[in-house]
Scaffold this motif. Structure first.
Motif, short mmCIF file in Angstrom:
data_model
loop_
_atom_site.label_atom_id
_atom_site.label_comp_id
_atom_site.label_asym_id
_atom_site.label_seq_id
_atom_site.Cartn_x
_atom_site.Cartn_y
_atom_site.Cartn_z
N VAL A 167 0.84 -1.20 0.00
CA VAL A 167 0.00 0.00 0.00
C VAL A 167 0.88 1.25 0.00
N VAL A 169 1.32 4.95 1.53
CA VAL A 169 0.90 5.63 2.76
C VAL A 169 1.44 7.06 2.76
N ASN A 171 0.63 11.27 4.58
CA ASN A 171 -0.09 12.06 5.57
C ASN A 171 -1.29 12.70 4.88
N ARG A 172 -2.47 12.45 5.38
CA ARG A 172 -3.70 12.91 4.72
C ARG A 172 -3.75 14.43 4.60
N THR A 180 -0.67 9.41 -6.48
CA THR A 180 0.47 8.73 -5.87
C THR A 180 1.78 9.09 -6.57
N ILE A 226 6.18 4.42 9.33
CA ILE A 226 4.80 4.87 9.51
C ILE A 226 4.73 6.04 10.48
N GLN A 230 3.22 9.75 9.78
CA GLN A 230 2.26 10.41 10.68
C GLN A 230 2.74 11.82 11.05
N LEU A 240 0.85 -3.94 4.01
CA LEU A 240 -0.14 -3.69 5.06
C LEU A 240 -0.19 -4.92 5.96
N TRP A 246 -3.46 0.93 10.69
CA TRP A 246 -3.21 2.18 9.97
C TRP A 246 -4.47 2.73 9.31
N GLU A 247 -5.32 1.83 8.78
CA GLU A 247 -6.50 2.28 8.04
C GLU A 247 -7.51 2.97 8.97
N LEU A 252 -3.65 9.28 8.39
CA LEU A 252 -2.99 8.58 7.31
C LEU A 252 -3.91 8.38 6.10
N ILE A 254 -4.27 5.86 3.04
CA ILE A 254 -3.83 4.53 2.61
C ILE A 254 -4.42 4.26 1.22
#
Length: 295
Positions: A167, A169, A171-172, A180, A226, A230, A240, A246-247, A252, A254
């Motif tokens: 996956v 990953v 930072n949202r 990506t 990870i 964050q 994953l 994490w989800e 995060l 994903i």
């Protein structure tokens, strides 16, 4: 008379659907597996498979034979573990695991200590490449580790247990609506060390998908990677993990890849000379994962 190895190969072919996939389970070449199946059919005087190119499937006779073969293999394992007619397993083995799989192995070992108090199991943790080589060199009796792209060496067996998807990953908060590819080019890429099986797997995946990055930082701890995501230090591509939460982390982002090959395989390497003891661990792990012992 056909050997137990032929029956193990038969079950592996039946479960995987090809000589190539079965060869990974029994540590033989696809050609050797094919020759074993021909010899088994000659010995029984009947065909067991319908063959179409590289794809093989059980015919009616093969379907009837499969549960009998699995039962016979289970009886054989019981005989190997039977000490002068007793069901108690006695001995000492060393088993290693990658860090992300240690909780699964530890739970299995705790159960085995209760059911087989005379079986001593020594646990160790290391990187996947080191563990598989240590089984090959007989420094370990078994190891729960990542399957590499290399062929399984003679004298070592491999039982696949589960897979973990790769996956992306990020930072949202800082990812925004960028794709990506853009985030990999713009942000620091946190990658598993490429001298590990997982790092090499991700490297091959990125080359196949033509995913490029500018700046990167290699490290051995996925937990650290990870944590850095964050903290919005960079982005990463990692497996994953089965136990990962994490989800559920709102910080995060994903993203899964639409690619059936984008995963890593976790399984048990065993030294064949010690499988009469390590098979107890293998069966316990399969039970933990909800799989039948013959799967």
């Amino acid at each position: 008379m056909s050997s137990i190895r032929f029956l193990r190969s038969f079950v592996a072919v039946a479960r995987s659907g090809s000589f190539s996939a079965a060869s990974e389970r029994v540590a033989l070449t696809p050609t050797a597996v094919s020759l074993q199946m021909r010899a088994l059919e000659d010995d029984l005087g009947c065909t067991l498979f319908d063959r179409t190119g590289k794809i093989v499937s059980l015919n009616e006779r093969g379907h009837r034979m499969l549960p009998k073969a699995e039962a016979l293999l289970q009886m054989y394992e019981t005989l190997r573990n039977d000490d002068e007619g007793q069901q108690e397993v006695i001995g000492s083995i060393s088993v290693g695991a990658v860090a992300t799989s240690m909780s699964l192995l530890a739970r299995a070992v705790l159960d085995l200590r209760a059911s087989h108090p005379k079986l001593r199991i020594h646990l160790g943790i290391n990187y996947s490449g080191d563990l598989s080589m240590r089984v090959k060199e007989r420094e370990l009796d078994a190891a729960l580790a990542v399957k590499s792209a290399h062929r399984i060496p003679a004298g070592t067996s491999w039982t696949p247990l589960y897979t973990e998807p790769l996956v992306f990953v990020a930072n949202r908060r800082s990812a925004g609506g960028r794709d990506t590819e853009a985030l990999l080019r713009e942000r620091l890429f946190l990658r598993p060390a490429r001298n590990t099986h997982t790092g090499a797997l991700i490297e091959r995946f990125m080359r196949r998908r033509r995913l490029a990055c500018n700046e990167f930082l290699e490290m051995n701890s996925m937990r650290t990677m990870i944590e850095l995501v964050q903290q919005d230090v960079g982005v990463t591509i990692v497996p994953l993990q089965r136990t990962a939460t994490w989800e559920k982390d709102r910080s995060l982002l994903i993203r899964h890849f639409d690619d059936p090959k984008a995963h890593r395989s976790i399984g048990l390497f065993e030294n064949d000379a010690r499988s009469h003891l390590t098979s107890v661990v293998r069966r316990r792990l399969l039970q933990e994962l909800g799989e039948p012992p013959g799967a």
